[in-house]
Design a protein around this motif. Structure first.
Motif, PDB file in Angstrom:
ATOM      1  N   ARG A  90       0.814  -1.212   0.000  1.00 38.51           N
ATOM      2  CA  ARG A  90       0.000   0.000   0.000  1.00 38.51           C
ATOM      3  C   ARG A  90       0.850   1.265   0.000  1.00 38.51           C
ATOM      4  O   ARG A  90       0.358   2.351  -0.276  1.00 38.51           O
ATOM      5  CB  ARG A  90      -0.948  -0.009   1.193  1.00 38.51           C
TER       6      ARG A  90
ATOM      7  N   THR B  31     -13.779  -0.988  11.463  1.00 33.09           N
ATOM      8  CA  THR B  31     -14.950  -1.286  10.638  1.00 33.09           C
ATOM      9  C   THR B  31     -15.360  -0.050   9.835  1.00 33.09           C
ATOM     10  O   THR B  31     -15.879  -0.147   8.739  1.00 33.09           O
ATOM     11  CB  THR B  31     -16.149  -1.738  11.489  1.00 33.09           C
ATOM     12  N   THR B  33     -13.256   2.365   8.688  1.00 34.06           N
ATOM     13  CA  THR B  33     -12.312   2.748   7.632  1.00 34.06           C
ATOM     14  C   THR B  33     -11.987   1.589   6.699  1.00 34.06           C
ATOM     15  O   THR B  33     -11.259   1.777   5.734  1.00 34.06           O
ATOM     16  CB  THR B  33     -10.997   3.271   8.230  1.00 34.06           C
ATOM     17  N   ALA B  34     -12.518   0.388   6.988  1.00 35.46           N
ATOM     18  CA  ALA B  34     -12.223  -0.765   6.140  1.00 35.46           C
ATOM     19  C   ALA B  34     -12.670  -0.480   4.709  1.00 35.46           C
ATOM     20  O   ALA B  34     -13.758   0.019   4.481  1.00 35.46           O
ATOM     21  CB  ALA B  34     -12.925  -2.003   6.676  1.00 35.46           C
ATOM     22  N   GLY B  35     -11.787  -0.765   3.761  1.00 39.49           N
ATOM     23  CA  GLY B  35     -12.162  -0.563   2.368  1.00 39.49           C
ATOM     24  C   GLY B  35     -11.847   0.820   1.845  1.00 39.49           C
ATOM     25  O   GLY B  35     -11.868   1.040   0.640  1.00 39.49           O
ATOM     26  N   LEU B  36     -11.554   1.759   2.729  1.00 38.62           N
ATOM     27  CA  LEU B  36     -11.161   3.086   2.253  1.00 38.62           C
ATOM     28  C   LEU B  36      -9.691   3.046   1.828  1.00 38.62           C
ATOM     29  O   LEU B  36      -8.864   2.442   2.510  1.00 38.62           O
ATOM     30  CB  LEU B  36     -11.336   4.142   3.352  1.00 38.62           C
ATOM     31  N   PRO B  37      -9.346   3.664   0.711  1.00 32.75           N
ATOM     32  CA  PRO B  37      -7.946   3.617   0.252  1.00 32.75           C
ATOM     33  C   PRO B  37      -7.071   4.633   0.997  1.00 32.75           C
ATOM     34  O   PRO B  37      -6.506   5.534   0.388  1.00 32.75           O
ATOM     35  CB  PRO B  37      -8.068   3.963  -1.234  1.00 32.75           C
TER      36      PRO B  37
END
Lengths: 125, 174
Positions: A90, B31, B33-37
């Motif tokens: 990342r 939970t 921020t999960a999935g935020l780049p």
């Protein structure tokens, strides 16, 4: 109204925040020159040095510890590793002199250096 | 005599509750921020609300132990490397909080203390990572990391400013 606001946020808070933001802005402005060479370091030993200016076609380097590093013209990045959080992947592409990224579980570090006059390590405060 | 003992026990119980609250907020945050780049290290840090409250109302040892519990939890959920980073970041941020709170005639509210300690947290983690690889790391997104530290630090500090009157009404230490 003004007093009510002051309970949540005081002028001094904003001054402190602005000071850090100024430092961040300065760092962003300074982080300038394009990198010339990239080093791949495993367990504090340099295992590979790549001249980024000489790269024409993208390719990958598979290291013995399962980490794969991608090299392309002017940039280097981690593209795969066996570690759980993939922070190194990342971290993205490194292009500027002084930038570095590390895969801590595998003790692997990649860093970009400029020409000899650049002292990248001095940038970290 | 008896009173002293009771006070100590209350402090211990409140510190334990704060540690639990810190873990719950960390979990809630993942939970959220999960999935935020987001770049590595950029996160709201809501659990700092509990740490800062511990530092302000219970003192340095309690705040340090809350930070240590957080690092211990990270050891179980994310492994030793992440745990070490959490510990170093937590340690430095608690020390920053402590010294800022010690200032006489302090003009900073919890918002300013929180913002600066969040930056200390980020720098502590970077220093720990640098020590692990044996070379000073400079991350290209360090300016972003500082920016997010200040922004989210202010936010969590404003939240503490807002809930402080309600927490004071609980009269936890009587």
């Amino acid at each position: 109204m003004k007093n009510k606001l002051k309970r949540f946020l005081r002028p001094a808070d904003l001054i402190a925040a602005a000071a850090v933001l100024a430092a961040a802005g300065l760092l962003a402005l300074l982080g300038g020159t394009d990198g010339a060479t990239a080093e791949i370091i495993v367990g504090r030993q340099t295992v590979e040095t790549v001249d980024l200016t000489a790269v024409r076609e993208p390719y990958t380097i598979a290291l013995d510890n399962g980490v794969t590093v991608a090299v392309e013209p002017g940039a280097i990045s981690f593209c795969a590793s066996g570690c759980p959080n993939q922070l190194c992947v990342r971290a993205g592409k490194l292009t500027k002199a002084g930038e570095s990224a590390a895969c801590l579980p595998n003790e692997t570090l990649i860093r970009v250096t400029g020409r000899a006059r650049n002292a990248p390590d001095a940038l970290t405060g | 005599m008896m009173n002293e003992k009771r006070k100590k026990l209350t402090k211990l119980a409140v510190a334990a509750m704060l540690a639990a609250a810190a873990l719950a907020m960390s979990f809630f945050e993942t939970t959220l921020t999960a999935g935020l780049p987001l770049p590595p290290g950029v996160k709201p840090g809501f659990s700092n609300i509990a740490v800062l409250f511990a530092c302000a109302s219970l003192g340095l040892p309690s705040a340090l132990s809350v930070a240590a519990v957080k690092a211990g939890f990270t050891l179980l959920t994310a492994g030793p490397t992440a745990s070490l980073l959490s510990l170093c970041g937590g340690l430095l941020s608690v020390l920053a909080m402590y010294f800022l709170l010690q200032i006489k005639h302090r003009r900073l509210s919890y918002a300013g203390v929180s913002a600066l300690s969040a930056v200390a947290h980020n720098l502590g983690q970077l220093a720990a990572a640098s020590a692990l690889v044996g070379s000073a790391l400079y991350l290209s997104w360090l300016p972003v990391l500082l920016l997010s530290g200040v922004g989210f630090g202010l936010l969590t500090g404003v939240i503490l400013n807002a809930v402080m009157p309600a927490l004071a009404k609980l009269k936890l230490f009587r």
